[in-house]
Design a protein around this motif. Structure first.
Motif, short mmCIF file in Angstrom:
data_model
loop_
_atom_site.label_atom_id
_atom_site.label_comp_id
_atom_site.label_asym_id
_atom_site.label_seq_id
_atom_site.Cartn_x
_atom_site.Cartn_y
_atom_site.Cartn_z
N ILE A 1 7.81 12.78 -3.99
CA ILE A 1 6.81 12.79 -5.09
C ILE A 1 6.08 14.13 -5.16
CG2 ILE A 1 6.47 10.27 -5.04
CD1 ILE A 1 3.83 10.80 -3.48
N TYR B 1 11.95 5.81 -5.09
CA TYR B 1 10.99 4.81 -5.58
C TYR B 1 9.79 5.45 -6.32
CZ TYR B 1 7.72 0.91 -5.70
OH TYR B 1 6.83 -0.06 -6.12
N PHE C 1 11.30 -0.13 2.17
CA PHE C 1 11.47 -1.38 1.43
C PHE C 1 12.85 -1.96 1.75
CE2 PHE C 1 8.86 1.30 -1.68
CZ PHE C 1 7.66 0.93 -1.06
N ARG D 1 7.24 6.42 -11.63
CA ARG D 1 6.63 7.42 -12.52
C ARG D 1 7.41 7.55 -13.82
NH1 ARG D 1 4.85 9.01 -7.69
NH2 ARG D 1 3.04 10.38 -7.52
N LEU E 1 0.83 -1.21 0.00
CA LEU E 1 0.00 0.00 0.00
C LEU E 1 0.87 1.26 0.00
CD1 LEU E 1 -2.75 -1.17 2.49
CD2 LEU E 1 -2.86 -1.08 0.00
N THR E 2 1.97 1.19 0.75
CA THR E 2 2.90 2.33 0.74
C THR E 2 3.42 2.54 -0.68
OG1 THR E 2 3.56 1.64 2.94
CG2 THR E 2 4.90 3.32 1.91
N ALA E 3 3.75 1.43 -1.35
CA ALA E 3 4.26 1.54 -2.74
C ALA E 3 3.20 2.16 -3.64
CB ALA E 3 4.66 0.17 -3.24
N ARG E 4 1.96 1.76 -3.44
CA ARG E 4 0.89 2.34 -4.28
C ARG E 4 0.71 3.82 -3.98
NH1 ARG E 4 -4.46 -0.73 -5.33
NH2 ARG E 4 -4.52 0.91 -6.93
N SER E 5 0.83 4.19 -2.69
CA SER E 5 0.67 5.62 -2.37
C SER E 5 1.78 6.44 -3.03
CB SER E 5 0.69 5.84 -0.86
OG SER E 5 2.00 5.75 -0.35
N LEU E 6 2.90 5.78 -3.34
CA LEU E 6 4.01 6.49 -4.00
C LEU E 6 3.85 6.53 -5.52
CD1 LEU E 6 6.82 5.02 -1.75
CD2 LEU E 6 6.24 7.44 -1.91
N TYR F 1 2.60 9.47 2.30
CA TYR F 1 2.08 8.67 3.42
C TYR F 1 3.25 8.06 4.19
CZ TYR F 1 -0.19 4.65 5.72
OH TYR F 1 -0.60 3.71 6.62
N ILE G 1 -0.53 11.54 -2.68
CA ILE G 1 -0.54 11.81 -1.25
C ILE G 1 0.68 11.16 -0.61
CG2 ILE G 1 -1.76 11.36 0.93
CD1 ILE G 1 -4.40 11.47 -0.63
N ILE H 1 -5.57 5.03 -5.56
CA ILE H 1 -4.55 5.43 -4.59
C ILE H 1 -3.27 5.96 -5.26
CG2 ILE H 1 -4.09 2.95 -4.30
CD1 ILE H 1 -2.87 3.44 -1.65
N GLU H 2 -2.84 5.28 -6.34
CA GLU H 2 -1.56 5.67 -6.96
C GLU H 2 -1.65 6.98 -7.74
OE1 GLU H 2 -3.15 2.83 -7.50
OE2 GLU H 2 -3.23 2.30 -9.63
#
Lengths: 255, 239
Positions: free
Chosen positions: B150, B98, B87, B103, A161-166, B79, B77, B72-73
């Protein structure tokens, strides 16, 4: 002398010792048996039928392992990420049951489903493809179960989920988070899968048949020749168990 | 309006609604601390704003754009989860870069931005370090640098100081406050700790049973609690 409670621990060591002796001596006995007729066994290693069977065993086991990665890893991802009704049943039937399925029954089912009288009008019986299918059914679940367990651990951390938020879409999360963090577990599953595929007998025996130089693999060679060509069968046994042992050792190193 | 606006949000898991008819505004440069008893729905609210949970009712607007159903992507935002979510297979530089890598930014752009962010959180020279080699405070700063790289429109922090030991906490909190003052985006942080709230925020929202019971300037909320329960909850502020 009163046998005190603390002395009962000796019984545990004794029982453990017995089972260790049984397991290890069984494994080592093939080599001990070979020592008695060393030159004959050595000669059998050069037997073209055994070498072909070994080649087919290796090739079909590697093909099975490759297919297990191609299909098993995506299945692990779906089982990790997707919630649906009947998931437990689906997972049990697709992953747990095949690992404990009687291989001879599996061979029978494939023979009926994909054999000469197939309702699908495809006859794959007595072919190399039949070998791979029979091995895949019981071996691929090792890749799925190891990978699913790891994927679920990763999901539990919320890193996906953190990766998706990025900004990573689900496929990028799969390739950049799930896969690299699961290399060891996928590798461990593959080595067990390969090892199981090398030793698979029942399904291959019935579905792929035992045609020398075509579909005969080491386990089916041993099963059919153990009583008549004992030395050759022993050489074949040593080949397949040694290969599987090396795979298991590599699995232990990975985990 | 610029900033974040939540209107009549209802959200939760399957049939159970945890957030009930919740409305909240966070201005463009504001830092809002969200406090409340366990199970009040603070984390659920963060997950809803982030896009992990889709509201059953209501709208979420960020800088005048309705993001209620945006994946979400695509929300942009920043987080920072409670355990920082770094990671472990990537080094500090690759963690920070990352969001830029996914992107499709060039390697040069990724490195330049990652270095800028590491400089912002005062971790220059840590680029090649493995995550496992970092202290709790350093991990938190890497997580922040990654979230900020980001160029987010909103920053969400879940218990950002809970994994920092008491000795270094004051320093880390001070750095965080300094950093917040430089960021011209709305920031929401969830905390259980009254000291953290007092140190980091200017605005406080009290969440009880899925609703915002009271929100406003931190000092005003502490001085004039609306209910006896809030008064009890905020007692440590007055000690």
């Amino acid at each position: 002398m009163k046998f005190g409670t603390k002395n009962y621990i000796v019984i545990l060591y004794f029982l453990a010792g017995l089972v260790l002796i049984f397991s290890i001596s069984t494994f080592l006995y093939q080599y001990i048996a070979a020592v008695g007729s060393f030159s004959a066994v050595l000669g059998a290693f050069g037997n073209s039928r055994i070498l072909t069977a070994l080649g087919l065993s290796l090739l079909s086991a590697f093909a099975t392992a490759a297919l297990a990665i191609i299909f098993g890893v995506p299945l692990a991802y779906v089982l990790t990420m997707k919630e649906f009704k009947g998931k437990l049943l689906v997972e049990t039937l697709a992953v747990d049951v095949p690992q404990t399925f009687p291989p001879i029954a599996e061979g029978m089912i494939f023979l009926l489903m994909l054999g000469p009288n197939s309702p699908l009008h495809v006859n794959l019986a007595s072919t190399f493809t039949a070998l791979v299918i029979a091995k895949f059914f019981i071996s691929a679940p090792f890749v799925v179960s190891f990978t699913t367990r790891r994927f679920r651990e990763i999901k539990q951390t919320g890193m996906n989920l953190t990766a998706r938020s990025l900004g990573a879409n689900p496929f990028l999360v799969f390739t950049t988070i799930f896969i690299p963090l699961s290399f060891k577990d996928i590798g461990a599953g593959v080595s067990l899968c390969w090892s199981r595929a090398m030793g698979e007998l029942g399904g291959s025996l019935l579905f792929a048949s035992v045609i020398p130089y075509q579909t005969e693999i080491i386990p089916t060679f041993i099963a059919t020749q153990a009583k008549t060509l004992t030395i050759e069968a022993l050489a074949a046994t040593i080949l397949v168990t040694t290969a599987s042992t090396l795979a298991i050792i590599s699995f232990k190193k990975l985990t | 309006m610029k900033g974040l606006s939540l209107k009549n949000i209802e959200a939760g898991y399957s049939d159970r609604s945890i957030i009930k008819d919740l409305s909240l505004d966070v201005g463009q440069t504001e830092t809002l601390v969200l406090m409340g008893p366990s199970g009040s729905g603070k984390s659920t609210l963060l997950l809803t704003i982030l896009g992990i949970l889709t509201p059953k009712k209501g709208t979420i607007t960020l800088n005048d754009k309705d993001i209620t159903n945006v994946p979400i992507e695509e929300r942009n935002i920043g987080y920072l989860p409670q355990d920082y979510g770094l990671f472990p297979h990537l080094n500090v530089m690759d963690n920070v870069a990352y969001g830029l890598a996914v992107r499709g930014k060039s390697k040069e752009d990724q490195e330049a931005m990652a270095k800028e962010m590491l400089s912002l959180v005062e971790l220059m020279g840590f680029e090649k370090r493995r995550i496992q080699e970092l202290s709790g405070g350093q991990k938190q700063r890497v997580g922040l640098a990654r979230a900020l790289a980001i160029k987010p429109h909103l920053l969400l922090l879940d218990e950002p100081l809970s994994n920092i030991d008491q000795v270094t906490k004051v320093d880390v909190a001070s750095e965080l406050r300094k950093l917040f003052s430089k960021l011209e985006i709305p920031k929401i942080l969830v905390t259980h700790n009254h000291e953290d709230a007092l140190f980091l925020s200017e605005k406080l929202a009290i969440m009880i049973d899925g609703k915002i019971e009271q929100a406003g300037e931190l000092n005003k909320v502490i001085k004039f609690p609306k209910t006896p329960f809030i008064k009890k909850l905020l007692m440590p502020f007055n000690q």
